[in-house]
Design a protein around this motif. Structure first.
Motif, short mmCIF file in Angstrom:
data_model
loop_
_atom_site.label_atom_id
_atom_site.label_comp_id
_atom_site.label_asym_id
_atom_site.label_seq_id
_atom_site.Cartn_x
_atom_site.Cartn_y
_atom_site.Cartn_z
N GLN A 141 0.83 -1.19 0.00
CA GLN A 141 0.00 0.00 0.00
C GLN A 141 0.87 1.25 0.00
O GLN A 141 1.75 1.41 0.85
N TRP A 143 1.28 5.46 0.09
CA TRP A 143 0.66 6.73 0.44
C TRP A 143 1.10 7.77 -0.58
O TRP A 143 2.28 7.88 -0.90
N SER A 144 0.15 8.55 -1.06
CA SER A 144 0.52 9.67 -1.93
C SER A 144 1.40 10.64 -1.16
O SER A 144 2.35 11.20 -1.69
N ASN A 145 1.07 10.83 0.14
CA ASN A 145 1.91 11.61 1.03
C ASN A 145 2.78 10.60 1.79
O ASN A 145 2.43 10.13 2.87
N TYR A 166 -5.54 6.69 6.34
CA TYR A 166 -5.11 6.61 4.94
C TYR A 166 -6.22 7.13 4.02
O TYR A 166 -5.95 7.88 3.07
N SER A 169 -6.36 10.88 4.19
CA SER A 169 -5.19 11.46 3.53
C SER A 169 -5.36 11.46 2.01
O SER A 169 -5.10 12.47 1.35
N GLU A 170 -5.81 10.32 1.47
CA GLU A 170 -5.99 10.23 0.03
C GLU A 170 -7.16 11.09 -0.44
O GLU A 170 -7.10 11.72 -1.50
N LEU A 173 -6.44 14.78 -1.08
CA LEU A 173 -5.67 15.11 -2.28
C LEU A 173 -6.55 15.23 -3.52
O LEU A 173 -6.05 15.58 -4.59
N SER A 177 -4.94 11.96 -5.98
CA SER A 177 -4.84 10.62 -5.41
C SER A 177 -5.17 9.56 -6.45
O SER A 177 -6.04 9.74 -7.29
N ARG A 178 -4.48 8.46 -6.35
CA ARG A 178 -4.77 7.33 -7.23
C ARG A 178 -6.20 6.83 -7.04
O ARG A 178 -6.83 6.32 -7.95
N TRP A 179 -6.71 6.98 -5.81
CA TRP A 179 -8.02 6.45 -5.46
C TRP A 179 -9.14 7.48 -5.61
O TRP A 179 -10.24 7.27 -5.10
N SER A 180 -8.90 8.58 -6.30
CA SER A 180 -9.88 9.66 -6.35
C SER A 180 -11.22 9.21 -6.92
O SER A 180 -12.28 9.62 -6.43
#
Length: 517
Positions: A141, A143-145, A166, A169-170, A173, A177-180
Motif C-alpha cells: 500500500q 501513500w501519496s503523502n 489513509y 489522507s488520500e 488530495l 490521489s490514485r483512489w480519487s
C-alpha cells in the motif's frame, strides 16, 4: 503494543464484523462483555470525560457523493477497467433496494465465481502480510503523502485507524490521489448510527439495546481520534493538519469502514476495502461472501443462486440481527425476513437479594457484572441466559452452586452443557419472562407514541431526516418486539405446563393419601 494497538486489539472485528462475518448472535454478546479490551477510550488521561462522551454533528464532507449517484459510479467503473479490472457480468445501476447496486448483465449460474477484483485494486492496512503468506505479487500500500505514511507506520497503528487515516489522507488530495475515482463514488454521509445525534438516539431507540451500542461506537471513534491527535497528529501538524484530520473527517472515514470493510477468511481474517465489490447490497437469504481466491489471485464470491439479466445480485454481510444491520449499514430488513434477527434482553440481579454480594463476586470471577444482556431469537435463547436466570433466583441454600451458574452464564466452561436445577426452574423461567415483558412494555410505549408508519425507507431522499430515522426505528422496534412476543408465548406455555404438572402430581398425592386413610 502502542496505545492505539490496545484500542483496536483483538480486533474490533468481533463487534464490527463486516459483510463476510459469519459470527453467531451469541458472539456479539461476548464482544459486549470484552468491549473495554477492544476500544478503551479512557486510555488517554488528558482526555476529559466530557470530551469523550460528547456527540459531534458532522459537517458536510467535501468528498464522496450522494448515495444514488450513477455518474460517480460510472466513473469508478471506467477507472477500474482502465486499472486492470477484467470484464464483468455485472454493472452498477440504480436499484430498488440500496439505491445503487450490481445488476446482472448476463445469465449467472448458481455456483459461479464472480467479481475477480485484482489485489492491486484492494486497499489494505499492510499488504506485506499477503506477500509473506502468498507466492504472488501483491503491491504494498502506497501513500501519496509518503512522509505521513512513514510516520504512521512508526507507531504500529492497527488496521482500522490506519486505513481510516489513509482514506482521509488520500481523499484530501482529491484528483491527485490514485483512489480519487473510488473515493468520489463513496457516500458523502453513510446511513449508519454513527451519524445519529444523541437526541435522535434517545428519542427513537430508547427501547432497544442497540442504542447503547451506538453510543459506545460513537464514543469509541471519538476516543480513537483523540488518541491519534494527542500522540501523533499534534506532533506532526505539517503532515496531519487539523483542518483535514479532525473528528468530522474521522466520523466519515469510520462510517465508510463500518459499512464497507470486509474480512477475507482465506487471509486469516485480514480486513480490506474492495472497490466495486462494495457496491453489492445485502440480502438476508443469501449466504455467499467475498474472499480471496488463490487460483485467480483476486477477490471473488461464489453465487448460491442463479440470476437473470437485469436482476440485482446480492451478497451476505454476515449473520447479523436487524439492530446490527442498522448500527453499521443504516437499514432494517422487512419484519420476519431476517433468519438471524435477534433482540438483546437485559437481565439484572436484584439488590434486595440476600446473596447479592456473593452472586456479584461469582459473576466477576467470570468477567460478568450484576447486569447483563443476552440475545434472544425467535427460535429460542442461549444456555447462558438460563444460567444467569438460575443464579438470579437461587436461594441461599444453593450458595455452593453460585460458581457453577456464573461460569455457565459466561460461556467459559470447557463444555457448553446445559445446566438444570428443577427445584428453581419455575422461578428462573418467571424471571426471564418478567425481563422480556419489561422490554415489551418499552417497545409498545414507543410504537404507540409513534403511531402507524409504513413508509418506503429504501429511498431516503424522498423522506426528510426526522421521518426517515423515525421509520427506521419503528421497523427495528417492531421486529425486536415480535421476537419478544414469541419468547413470551413460549415462556408462558412452559410455565403453564410446569404448574399444571405440579397440580396433577398434587392431586395424585392427595388421592393416594385418601386411599390409605
Amino acid at each position: 503494543m502502542a496505545e492505539v494497538s490496545r484500542i483496536f486489539q483483538s480486533v474490533v472485528l468481533a463487534p464490527f464484523s463486516h459483510k463476510v462475518d459469519g459470527v453467531s448472535n451469541y458472539h456479539y454478546k461476548l464482544y459486549r462483555r470484552n468491549r473495554n479490551n477492544i476500544i478503551n477510550i479512557r486510555c488517554c488521561s488528558s482526555i476529559s470525560t466530557a470530551e469523550t462522551t460528547k456527540f459531534t454533528k458532522t459537517r458536510d464532507i467535501p468528498w464522496g457523493c450522494e448515495t444514488d449517484s450513477l455518474e460517480n459510479a460510472s466513473n469508478l467503473q471506467k477507472w477500474l477497467s482502465e486499472s486492470g479490472l477484467p470484464a464483468q457480468k455485472m454493472d452498477i445501476q440504480r436499484v430498488d433496494v440500496g439505491e445503487r447496486g450490481l445488476v446482472a448483465l448476463n445469465n449467472i449460474r448458481k455456483g459461479e465465481k464472480l467479481l475477480f477484483v485484482p489485489t492491486e485494486l484492494v486497499i489494505t492496512a499492510d499488504s506485506k502480510f499477503f506477500l509473506h503468506c502468498l507466492d504472488m505479487c501483491w503491491k504494498c500500500q502506497k501513500w501519496s503523502n509518503s512522509e505521513a505514511g512513514d510516520v504512521l507506520k512508526q507507531y504500529n497503528i492497527p488496521d482500522w485507524p490506519f486505513i481510516a487515516t489513509y482514506l482521509i489522507s488520500e481523499a484530501s488530495l482529491m484528483k491527485s490521489s490514485r483512489w480519487s475515482n473510488y473515493i468520489s463514488a463513496l457516500p458523502r454521509q453513510p446511513y449508519s448510527l454513527l451519524y445519529w445525534t444523541r437526541s435522535e438516539l434517545d428519542r427513537y431507540l430508547e427501547a432497544s439495546q442497540i442504542r447503547e451500542r451506538a453510543i459506545e461506537r460513537i464514543n469509541n471513534v471519538i476516543g480513537t481520534y483523540n488518541d491519534l491527535r494527542l500522540r501523533i497528529f499534534s506532533k506532526h501538524p505539517d503532515l496531519f493538519p487539523e483542518e483535514i484530520f479532525n473528528i468530522e473527517t474521522f466520523n466519515w472515514s469510520f462510517g465508510i469502514l463500518f459499512s464497507r470493510l470486509v474480512r477475507l477468511p482465506s487471509m486469516n481474517g485480514r480486513v480490506a476495502l474492495v472497490p466495486w465489490a462494495d457496491m453489492l447490497n445485502h440480502n438476508c437469504e443469501v449466504k455467499t461472501f467475498l474472499d480471496y481466491d488463490r487460483s485467480s489471485q483476486g477477490i471473488v464470491f461464489t453465487t448460491d443462486r442463479a440470476y437473470l439479466p437485469g436482476e440485482q445480485v446480492f451478497i451476505s454481510y454476515g449473520r447479523k440481527s436487524n439492530g446490527e444491520l442498522l448500527l453499521s449499514y443504516g437499514f432494517v430488513p422487512r419484519e420476519g425476513t431476517n433468519p438471524s434477527d435477534s433482540v438483546e434482553v437485559s437481565m439484572s440481579l436484584k439488590k434486595s437479594d440476600k446473596c447479592y454480594k456473593e452472586k456479584v463476586e461469582a459473576l466477576k470471577k467470570h468477567g460478568l457484572s450484576a447486569s447483563e444482556c443476552f440475545p434472544v431469537q425467535v427460535t429460542g435463547w442461549p444456555l447462558e441466559l438460563m444460567a444467569f436466570a438460575y443464579l438470579a433466583v437461587s436461594p441461599p441454600s444453593m450458595s455452593r452452586q453460585f460458581e457453577e451458574m456464573a461460569a455457565a452464564a459466561s460461556n467459559k466452561t470447557t463444555s457448553r452443557k446445559e445446566i438444570k436445577y428443577p427445584e428453581i426452574e419455575e422461578e428462573a423461567l418467571q424471571f426471564v419472562l418478567d425481563s422480556c415483558e419489561s422490554s415489551i412494555s418499552k417497545y409498545s410505549k414507543f410504537l404507540q407514541a409513534s403511531g402507524e408508519m409504513d413508509l418506503d425507507v429504501t429511498n431516503p431522499k424522498q423522506l426528510n431526516r426526522r421521518v426517515f430515522l423515525k421509520q427506521l426505528a419503528v421497523d427495528l422496534c417492531t421486529s425486536e418486539r415480535r421476537i419478544l412476543y414469541r419468547s413470551q408465548y413460549i415462556l408462558r406455555r412452559r410455565l403453564r405446563d410446569i404448574r399444571s404438572g405440579e397440580l396433577r402430581a398434587l392431586k395424585l398425592f392427595d388421592g393416594l393419601r385418601n386411599i390409605f386413610k
